[in-house]
Design an enzyme around this catalytic site. Sequence first.
Site, mmCIF file in Angstrom:
data_model
loop_
_atom_site.group_PDB
_atom_site.id
_atom_site.type_symbol
_atom_site.label_atom_id
_atom_site.label_comp_id
_atom_site.label_asym_id
_atom_site.label_seq_id
_atom_site.Cartn_x
_atom_site.Cartn_y
_atom_site.Cartn_z
ATOM 1 N N SER A 140 37.336 -0.061 7.652
ATOM 2 C CA SER A 140 37.263 -1.127 8.650
ATOM 3 C C SER A 140 37.080 -2.439 7.907
ATOM 4 O O SER A 140 36.479 -2.468 6.819
ATOM 5 C CB SER A 140 36.067 -0.911 9.571
ATOM 6 O OG SER A 140 35.830 -2.070 10.347
ATOM 7 N N TYR A 153 27.443 1.111 10.120
ATOM 8 C CA TYR A 153 28.904 1.269 10.130
ATOM 9 C C TYR A 153 29.532 0.551 8.925
ATOM 10 O O TYR A 153 30.390 1.118 8.228
ATOM 11 C CB TYR A 153 29.419 0.689 11.446
ATOM 12 C CG TYR A 153 30.893 0.787 11.705
ATOM 13 C CD1 TYR A 153 31.478 1.994 12.102
ATOM 14 C CD2 TYR A 153 31.722 -0.337 11.604
ATOM 15 C CE1 TYR A 153 32.834 2.070 12.375
ATOM 16 C CE2 TYR A 153 33.075 -0.266 11.890
ATOM 17 C CZ TYR A 153 33.631 0.938 12.276
ATOM 18 O OH TYR A 153 34.967 1.011 12.555
ATOM 19 N N ALA A 155 28.107 -0.172 6.110
ATOM 20 C CA ALA A 155 27.728 0.541 4.880
ATOM 21 C C ALA A 155 28.596 1.791 4.705
ATOM 22 O O ALA A 155 29.058 2.090 3.599
ATOM 23 C CB ALA A 155 26.248 0.924 4.926
ATOM 24 N N LYS A 157 31.631 2.327 5.950
ATOM 25 C CA LYS A 157 33.027 1.951 5.686
ATOM 26 C C LYS A 157 33.178 1.365 4.289
ATOM 27 O O LYS A 157 34.199 1.541 3.625
ATOM 28 C CB LYS A 157 33.517 0.969 6.754
ATOM 29 C CG LYS A 157 33.555 1.556 8.166
ATOM 30 C CD LYS A 157 34.493 2.757 8.263
ATOM 31 C CE LYS A 157 34.751 3.203 9.685
ATOM 32 N NZ LYS A 157 35.638 4.364 9.760
HETATM 33 P P1 NAP Z 1 37.978 6.158 19.221
HETATM 34 O O1 NAP Z 1 39.045 5.740 20.178
HETATM 35 O O2 NAP Z 1 36.554 6.047 19.608
HETATM 36 O O3 NAP Z 1 38.321 7.657 18.732
HETATM 37 C C1 NAP Z 1 37.476 8.280 17.810
HETATM 38 C C2 NAP Z 1 38.074 9.607 17.421
HETATM 39 O O4 NAP Z 1 37.165 10.252 16.510
HETATM 40 C C3 NAP Z 1 38.268 10.531 18.599
HETATM 41 O O5 NAP Z 1 39.417 11.312 18.398
HETATM 42 C C4 NAP Z 1 37.018 11.408 18.537
HETATM 43 O O6 NAP Z 1 37.301 12.659 19.103
HETATM 44 C C5 NAP Z 1 36.819 11.534 17.036
HETATM 45 N N1 NAP Z 1 35.458 11.862 16.667
HETATM 46 C C6 NAP Z 1 34.342 11.142 16.874
HETATM 47 N N2 NAP Z 1 33.275 11.775 16.397
HETATM 48 C C7 NAP Z 1 33.733 12.932 15.871
HETATM 49 C C8 NAP Z 1 33.108 14.027 15.222
HETATM 50 N N3 NAP Z 1 31.786 14.056 15.010
HETATM 51 N N4 NAP Z 1 33.887 15.056 14.807
HETATM 52 C C9 NAP Z 1 35.220 15.050 15.005
HETATM 53 N N5 NAP Z 1 35.864 14.036 15.604
HETATM 54 C C10 NAP Z 1 35.126 13.001 16.036
HETATM 55 O O7 NAP Z 1 38.108 5.337 17.848
HETATM 56 P P2 NAP Z 1 39.335 4.512 17.234
HETATM 57 O O8 NAP Z 1 39.198 3.103 17.686
HETATM 58 O O9 NAP Z 1 40.592 5.228 17.423
HETATM 59 O O10 NAP Z 1 38.900 4.520 15.699
HETATM 60 C C11 NAP Z 1 39.450 5.432 14.760
HETATM 61 C C12 NAP Z 1 38.986 5.023 13.374
HETATM 62 O O11 NAP Z 1 39.378 3.679 13.126
HETATM 63 C C13 NAP Z 1 37.470 5.079 13.204
HETATM 64 O O12 NAP Z 1 37.155 5.538 11.908
HETATM 65 C C14 NAP Z 1 37.062 3.631 13.353
HETATM 66 O O13 NAP Z 1 35.865 3.344 12.667
HETATM 67 C C15 NAP Z 1 38.251 2.928 12.720
HETATM 68 N N6 NAP Z 1 38.405 1.548 13.162
HETATM 69 C C16 NAP Z 1 38.699 1.234 14.447
HETATM 70 C C17 NAP Z 1 38.843 -0.103 14.804
HETATM 71 C C18 NAP Z 1 39.188 -0.527 16.203
HETATM 72 O O14 NAP Z 1 39.269 -1.746 16.427
HETATM 73 N N7 NAP Z 1 39.426 0.365 17.139
HETATM 74 C C19 NAP Z 1 38.656 -1.105 13.846
HETATM 75 C C20 NAP Z 1 38.348 -0.754 12.552
HETATM 76 C C21 NAP Z 1 38.233 0.579 12.198
HETATM 77 P P3 NAP Z 1 36.349 13.483 20.102
HETATM 78 O O15 NAP Z 1 35.457 12.506 20.777
HETATM 79 O O16 NAP Z 1 37.351 14.150 21.002
HETATM 80 O O17 NAP Z 1 35.636 14.431 19.190
#
Ligand code: NAP
Length: 246
Positions: A140, A153, A155, A157
């Site tokens: 991130s 978070y 830390a 990332k």
């Molecule tokens: P999201 O919509 O909240 O989806 C999170 C995903 O992770 C879901 O598929 C969830 O599946 C899974 N998950 C969560 N905890 C889990 C666990 N303990 N075991 C297995 N699966 C787990 O998040 P997103 O926005 O798509 O983000 C995806 C990645 O991108 C993350 O690493 C996030 O930090 C990073 N990111 C996102 C953004 C943003 O703006 N959206 C920005 C920077 C970085 P279930 O709940 O079905 O288990």
Amino acid sequence: MAEQRVAFVTGASRGIGRAIAERLAADGRHVVLCARSEGPLTDVRAGIEAAGGSASTCAVDVGDGRALADAIDGVVKERGRLDILVNNAGITRDGLILRMSDEAWDEVIRVDLTSAFIACRAAARAMMKGRFGRIVNVGSTSGLVGNEGQANYAAAKSGLIGLTKTIARELGAKGITANVLAPGFIETDMTKDLPSDRVEMLRQMIAVRRLGAVADIAAGVAYLTSDDAGFITGQVLCIDGGMTMV
Ligand code: NAP
């Protein structure tokens, strides 16, 4: 015809991970879809198969290190290979540092950072055997520049960057690359509850003046995991519309 590459994608039930899985499948990979519960994964799998792709499901909590390592070992046993690993599952438990509990710290470090270490270690052996591997750890921009309320978070990332660069150095000679893809502000469940004035403020900070789409991230992962990207390793690719430019 070349053999089909096998990809393991965590957090594939929705958001960025789902888009990554669908894109890798569209590019001809067999994708193992990982998240905590089977139901949503089955839907993603059905969509991929309806589009002519190939996928299987693997319900596992990545915060349970033993279960995650066993799941990856199982994929290697069943498929005989593992070529691509995308550690995308992630959570936030935000709070200002003075009020952040030990539990909120530990949980985010375990799910966002320790899981990636365990998955990389489990995948590395199979990748070394195949003399090919593509690892992408989804970081991130918070891990590069910090973010108020996200000590845990940011830390985690940031930790992914050190982990990834070390893996890149240790395994490069075996044909394995490891990179971090750092998304900026992407429209998903993780960001949907932000107040609209905050979203507008963020939009003004983004050079291209729009929020990111999940497909923007999936395209980056498709490239970093392709055979063409063999000379790119230990890098942090920011896909953030020019928000940070670090
Ligand atoms: P999201 O919509 O909240 O989806 C999170 C995903 O992770 C879901 O598929 C969830 O599946 C899974 N998950 C969560 N905890 C889990 C666990 N303990 N075991 C297995 N699966 C787990 O998040 P997103 O926005 O798509 O983000 C995806 C990645 O991108 C993350 O690493 C996030 O930090 C990073 N990111 C996102 C953004 C943003 O703006 N959206 C920005 C920077 C970085 P279930 O709940 O079905 O288990």
